[in-house]
Design an enzyme around this catalytic site. Structure first.
Site, PDB file in Angstrom:
ATOM      1  N   ASP A   1     -36.129 -14.647  20.855  1.00 16.89           N
ATOM      2  CA  ASP A   1     -36.229 -15.451  22.086  1.00 16.89           C
ATOM      3  C   ASP A   1     -35.589 -14.740  23.280  1.00 16.89           C
ATOM      4  OD1 ASP A   1     -33.608 -15.787  21.278  1.00 16.89           O
ATOM      5  OD2 ASP A   1     -33.658 -17.972  21.221  1.00 16.89           O
TER       6      ASP A   1
ATOM      7  N   GLU B   1     -29.059 -22.184  27.365  1.00 13.18           N
ATOM      8  CA  GLU B   1     -28.485 -21.087  26.585  1.00 13.18           C
ATOM      9  C   GLU B   1     -27.430 -20.273  27.318  1.00 13.18           C
ATOM     10  OE1 GLU B   1     -31.613 -21.178  27.636  1.00 13.18           O
ATOM     11  OE2 GLU B   1     -32.021 -19.312  28.706  1.00 13.18           O
TER      12      GLU B   1
ATOM     13  N   ARG C   1     -39.740 -31.169  18.658  1.00  7.27           N
ATOM     14  CA  ARG C   1     -38.455 -31.726  19.083  1.00  7.27           C
ATOM     15  C   ARG C   1     -38.592 -32.531  20.377  1.00  7.27           C
ATOM     16  NH1 ARG C   1     -35.098 -26.215  19.240  1.00  7.27           N
ATOM     17  NH2 ARG C   1     -37.216 -25.434  19.441  1.00  7.27           N
TER      18      ARG C   1
ATOM     19  N   HIS D   1     -34.436 -18.889  28.369  1.00  9.13           N
ATOM     20  CA  HIS D   1     -34.500 -17.524  27.795  1.00  9.13           C
ATOM     21  C   HIS D   1     -35.275 -16.592  28.713  1.00  9.13           C
ATOM     22  CE1 HIS D   1     -32.641 -18.835  24.069  1.00  9.13           C
ATOM     23  NE2 HIS D   1     -33.485 -19.852  24.009  1.00  9.13           N
TER      24      HIS D   1
ATOM     25  N   TYR E   1     -34.028 -25.091  27.650  1.00  9.14           N
ATOM     26  CA  TYR E   1     -33.932 -23.678  27.272  1.00  9.14           C
ATOM     27  C   TYR E   1     -34.900 -22.892  28.127  1.00  9.14           C
ATOM     28  CZ  TYR E   1     -31.294 -24.925  23.095  1.00  9.14           C
ATOM     29  OH  TYR E   1     -30.333 -25.400  22.236  1.00  9.14           O
TER      30      TYR E   1
ATOM     31  N   LYS F   1     -38.041 -26.732  25.085  1.00  8.95           N
ATOM     32  CA  LYS F   1     -38.432 -25.329  25.218  1.00  8.95           C
ATOM     33  C   LYS F   1     -38.774 -24.969  26.658  1.00  8.95           C
ATOM     34  CE  LYS F   1     -38.401 -22.574  22.696  1.00  8.95           C
ATOM     35  NZ  LYS F   1     -37.221 -21.727  22.360  1.00  8.95           N
TER      36      LYS F   1
HETATM   37  N1  LIG Z   1     -35.719 -17.967  17.234  1.00  8.87           N
HETATM   38  C1  LIG Z   1     -35.175 -19.171  17.359  1.00  8.87           C
HETATM   39  O1  LIG Z   1     -35.805 -20.187  17.142  1.00  8.87           O
HETATM   40  C2  LIG Z   1     -33.729 -19.283  17.748  1.00  8.87           C
HETATM   41  C3  LIG Z   1     -33.060 -20.507  17.648  1.00  8.87           C
HETATM   42  C4  LIG Z   1     -31.710 -20.565  18.017  1.00  8.87           C
HETATM   43  C5  LIG Z   1     -31.065 -19.417  18.476  1.00  8.87           C
HETATM   44  N2  LIG Z   1     -31.777 -18.260  18.578  1.00  8.87           N
HETATM   45  C6  LIG Z   1     -31.204 -17.013  19.068  1.00  8.87           C
HETATM   46  O2  LIG Z   1     -30.350 -16.416  18.123  1.00  8.87           O
HETATM   47  C7  LIG Z   1     -29.561 -15.448  18.833  1.00  8.87           C
HETATM   48  C8  LIG Z   1     -28.097 -15.579  18.419  1.00  8.87           C
HETATM   49  O3  LIG Z   1     -27.564 -16.780  18.962  1.00  8.87           O
HETATM   50  P1  LIG Z   1     -26.055 -17.229  18.642  1.00  8.87           P
HETATM   51  O4  LIG Z   1     -25.900 -18.589  19.191  1.00  8.87           O
HETATM   52  O5  LIG Z   1     -25.738 -16.974  17.233  1.00  8.87           O
HETATM   53  O6  LIG Z   1     -25.239 -16.227  19.560  1.00  8.87           O
HETATM   54  P2  LIG Z   1     -23.660 -15.926  19.451  1.00  8.87           P
HETATM   55  O7  LIG Z   1     -23.239 -15.563  20.828  1.00  8.87           O
HETATM   56  O8  LIG Z   1     -22.948 -17.017  18.746  1.00  8.87           O
HETATM   57  O9  LIG Z   1     -23.602 -14.628  18.510  1.00  8.87           O
HETATM   58  C9  LIG Z   1     -24.137 -13.404  18.900  1.00  8.87           C
HETATM   59  C10 LIG Z   1     -23.381 -12.317  18.164  1.00  8.87           C
HETATM   60  O10 LIG Z   1     -24.030 -11.070  18.436  1.00  8.87           O
HETATM   61  C11 LIG Z   1     -23.004 -10.094  18.515  1.00  8.87           C
HETATM   62  N3  LIG Z   1     -23.514  -8.884  19.143  1.00  8.87           N
HETATM   63  C12 LIG Z   1     -23.676  -8.590  20.449  1.00  8.87           C
HETATM   64  N4  LIG Z   1     -24.143  -7.344  20.597  1.00  8.87           N
HETATM   65  C13 LIG Z   1     -24.291  -6.821  19.344  1.00  8.87           C
HETATM   66  C14 LIG Z   1     -24.726  -5.574  18.832  1.00  8.87           C
HETATM   67  N5  LIG Z   1     -25.116  -4.581  19.650  1.00  8.87           N
HETATM   68  N6  LIG Z   1     -24.736  -5.390  17.490  1.00  8.87           N
HETATM   69  C15 LIG Z   1     -24.348  -6.377  16.647  1.00  8.87           C
HETATM   70  N7  LIG Z   1     -23.904  -7.578  17.074  1.00  8.87           N
HETATM   71  C16 LIG Z   1     -23.892  -7.803  18.415  1.00  8.87           C
HETATM   72  C17 LIG Z   1     -21.899 -10.809  19.295  1.00  8.87           C
HETATM   73  O11 LIG Z   1     -20.659 -10.136  19.177  1.00  8.87           O
HETATM   74  C18 LIG Z   1     -21.919 -12.170  18.614  1.00  8.87           C
HETATM   75  O12 LIG Z   1     -21.055 -12.219  17.504  1.00  8.87           O
HETATM   76  C19 LIG Z   1     -29.815 -15.734  20.311  1.00  8.87           C
HETATM   77  O13 LIG Z   1     -30.785 -14.853  20.828  1.00  8.87           O
HETATM   78  C20 LIG Z   1     -30.346 -17.138  20.285  1.00  8.87           C
HETATM   79  O14 LIG Z   1     -31.089 -17.460  21.447  1.00  8.87           O
HETATM   80  C21 LIG Z   1     -33.086 -18.192  18.222  1.00  8.87           C
END
Ligand SMILES: NC(=O)c1ccc[n+]([C@@H]2O[C@H](COP(=O)([O-])OP(=O)(O)OC[C@H]3O[C@@H](n4cnc5c(N)ncnc54)[C@H](O)[C@@H]3O)[C@@H](O)[C@H]2O)c1
Length: 361
Positions: free
Chosen positions: A271, A121, A19, A99, A97, A78
């Site tokens: 992450d 983030e 990216r 994290h 980002y 990143k």
């Molecule tokens: N691996 C990757 O490449 C990648 C890419 C993009 C995003 N992400 C990650 O994905 C994750 C989610 O991001 P998002 O934008 O959807 O966040 P978001 O804030 O939109 O959603 C997170 C959800 O988790 C819920 N939550 C909190 N604590 C909880 C628990 N104990 N049990 C169940 N649910 C719970 C919240 O209520 C919320 O609905 C983040 O860590 C983000 O950084 C990873």
């Protein structure tokens, strides 16, 4: 910051990361505002943007990372990799980002350098995370595709097809955290006729998603109930987030050990440290490992494999906030983004994760 700012756009260095943070058209809009943009040669290549496209947009091409990191503001995708820590300095602003909850060494390097580091983030607008959402949307969609693929016998999975067949029930899938990433994963899984249960602590969110048909069933995030669903699941997608904090561990190792051999977990929350206890970061070059017979996919930069879409989506969200940052770093539109400044952690949740580091939270 000065009226005319020098902004650097480096080539990403994380494993197979393709990216770029700004598209040529976003660069043109930044240059139109009177700023200089230094683009490292080849920065957009992986996403399909040629050096010449940036030149025509008004950018200045520079040969290598030394030149681009000499800018006043560096905007990237990143978190900086260890080889880039040497570029940190007190008069540099970094917008990317980070994290940090999962990156103690990076956090220490940022603090010790005196840099001003703004994280995408944690930027918060009306309770939403507008700079995380575009990549969560893409990672969530990807998680459904990847989960379905990893369940195939050819990929080491149990050989379960998402939609089942006449007389054979569909795969059971569990999505932990029904925010942006979880919702998109659920939509993808429903799209291939899997059975989807959504787990969250936010009951309103579960209510809305159940009502609009994104999920078949809902489950409040309570240990015993989650354990029963995990035992039965073919695929678990982890997407729980508490902004800035280490991810809550919702799925324990004992739960993973009860899953059928060849079942799959995709932990997007890796992450931020992962919401599945057995998850540990993997790379796009080597994305999976097997633990307790369960295939684990825990890549920290999932959208990096869809660089054309992901770069355009990220750039659209980043460019207007970058312009605000260079105009006034204290602009309320950047609320929550500043993580590290002047030798201290300044984001309160990040600071509580690293009590041994200096903080001004
Ligand atoms: N691996 C990757 O490449 C990648 C890419 C993009 C995003 N992400 C990650 O994905 C994750 C989610 O991001 P998002 O934008 O959807 O966040 P978001 O804030 O939109 O959603 C997170 C959800 O988790 C819920 N939550 C909190 N604590 C909880 C628990 N104990 N049990 C169940 N649910 C719970 C919240 O209520 C919320 O609905 C983040 O860590 C983000 O950084 C990873």
């Amino acid at each position: 910051m000065s009226q005319t700012c020098v902004i650097g756009l480096p080539t990403e260095t994380k494993d197979r990361e393709r990216r770029v943070a700004l598209t040529p058209s976003a660069v043109a809009s930044v240059v139109d505002r009177g700023h200089r943009v230094l683009v490292q040669a080849g920065a957009g290549e992986g996403a399909g943007f040629a050096d010449n496209d940036y030149k025509e947009a008004g950018a200045e091409l520079v040969a290598g990372p030394d030149d681009v990191w000499a800018a006043e503001v560096v905007v990237k995708v990143k978190e900086p990799q260890p080889a880039e820590y040497g570029y940190f300095r007190p008069d540099l602003t970094l917008f990317t980002y980070l994290h940090l909850a999962a990156e103690p060494e990076l956090t220490r390097a940022l603090v010790e350098s005196g840099i001003h580091a703004y994280a995408y983030e944690t930027l918060t607008e009306r309770g939403l995370l507008p700079l995380l959402a575009p990549m969560s949307e893409i990672a969530g969609r990807a998680a459904a595709i990847i989960g379905a693929e990893k369940l195939s016998a050819a990929q080491g999975g149990s050989g379960t097809l998402m939609g089942g067949a006449a007389g054979v029930p569909p795969a059971k899938t569990l999505v932990i955290g029904m925010g942006v990433a979880g919702t998109m994963a659920a939509r993808g899984l429903r799209g291939v006729d899997a059975h989807v249960t959504g787990v969250d602590v936010d009951l309103q969110r579960l209510y809305d998603h159940h009502l609009d048909g994104t999920i078949d069933a809902t489950q409040v995030s309570e240990t015993a109930a989650v354990a029963a669903h995990v035992r039965d699941a073919d695929l678990v997608v982890g997407a729980a987030l508490v902004p800035g904090a280490r991810a809550p561990v919702v799925v324990t190792e004992e739960m993973i050990a009860t899953m059928r051999p060849g079942s799959v977990v995709v932990d997007l929350a890796i992450d931020q440290g992962g919401c599945i206890a057995t998850a540990r970061p993997t790379s796009l070059s080597d994305p999976t490992y097997v633990e307790h017979g369960v295939v684990h996919y825990c890549v920290t930069n999932v959208p990096g494999q869809f660089p054309r879409t992901a770069s355009a989506a990220l750039s659209a969200a980043v460019a207007p906030r970058l312009l605000r940052l260079v105009a006034d770093p204290t602009d309320p539109a950047l609320e929550g983004a500043l993580n590290v400044a002047d030798g201290a952690v300044v984001h309160p949740v990040v600071a509580s994760t690293f009590p041994d580091l200096p903080s001004r939270a």
